[in-house]
Enzyme design. Structure first.
Site, short mmCIF file in Angstrom:
data_model
loop_
_atom_site.label_atom_id
_atom_site.label_comp_id
_atom_site.label_asym_id
_atom_site.label_seq_id
_atom_site.Cartn_x
_atom_site.Cartn_y
_atom_site.Cartn_z
N ASP A 1 -38.47 -56.18 5.17
CA ASP A 1 -38.73 -57.61 4.97
C ASP A 1 -37.50 -58.45 5.32
OD1 ASP A 1 -41.21 -56.88 3.84
OD2 ASP A 1 -40.32 -56.67 1.85
N TYR B 1 -34.98 -45.62 -0.12
CA TYR B 1 -34.47 -46.98 -0.23
C TYR B 1 -33.55 -47.05 -1.44
CZ TYR B 1 -37.58 -49.32 3.14
OH TYR B 1 -38.21 -49.74 4.29
#
Length: 245
Positions: A53, A110
């Site tokens: 994002d 992540y």
């Protein structure tokens, strides 16, 4: 055609995510512009492994690249990095077989990073700087609710109409909390994640750890018996850390 796997690092602060968009600076757009400049209008295609994002960083993004010619890889790598803007670097280019599928990875890792020390202007782009106190034990308690197989629709940016094309049932292999030098790292491991999924999970867990919501409300939201919660952790704390094939 010739096929290559790019390993890419980037500071996502100044970009609108990975995926190419009209009139927006994106990582994919900048990589494709660099390839165009270096290859002088040769035909190519670029497919990213993970659509990070806006504002999200990467240490180990992968991209599948199709080229109509076979470049000298060291010179090609140097040329691309010279053409790329500050904040993006291709660290490795390696040949791959035509049947390689960059999105068919075994696991993605992540890291969501939180600064527990005094805010530092040289680190602000890479850590959440919380303006409230929270309980780390409660944070971990809430995070563990999301490990395993769940319908993550309420912890994603998906809309109802998107469910026909995107499966919201996913498996999170593990979520680990560790503290290093006054930095709190939340490590997520899974085969894949949905848009905003990690940030919404972290946002809800932090809200519980700060006394802003209840564990029962998070559980009900995960089970889809409660509407989506209004918590979304800031993008600067999130980094795509590793992709394994």
């Amino acid at each position: 055609m010739n096929y290559y796997l790019f390993t890419i690092q980037y500071d996502g602060t100044d970009f609108c995510g990975w995926a190419k968009q009209t009139k927006q600076r994106t990582i994919q757009g900048e990589v494709e512009t660099a390839i165009s400049q270096v290859t002088r209008n040769a035909q190519f295609r670029v497919v990213g492994a993970s659509k990070t994002d806006a504002g999200v960083h990467a240490v180990d993004q992968k991209a599948w690249v199709e080229l109509e010619f076979s470049p000298n890889l060291p010179g090609f790598l140097n040329g691309l990095n010279s053409a790329l803007p500050v904040g993006i670097k291709i660290t490795k280019i390696e040949p791959i077989k035509p049947e390689f599928r960059v999105r068919n990875c075994q696991q993605k890792t992540y890291h969501y990073q939180i600064n527990l020390d005094t805010p530092n202007v040289f680190e602000n782009r890479y850590y959440l700087q919380p303006k409230f106190k929270f309980d780390q034990n409660k944070l971990n308690e809430a995070l563990q609710l999301f490990v395993g197989t769940h319908d993550f629709f309420n912890f994603s940016g998906l809309k109802e109409f998107e469910l026909a094309a995107i499966n919201s049932i996913r498996i999170i292999d593990s979520i680990r909390l560790k503290e290093e030098q006054k930095k709190l790292i939340i490590e997520f491991k899974a085969k894949g994640f949905i848009r905003y999924q990690i940030r919404m999970i972290v946002g809800a867990a932090l809200a519980y750890a700060a006394g802003k919501t209840s564990l029962n409300k998070i559980i009900a939201t995960l089970k889809r018996t409660h509407e989506k919660l209004p918590f979304l952790a800031n993008p600067e704390g999130l980094t795509l850390f590793a992709i394994e094939y």
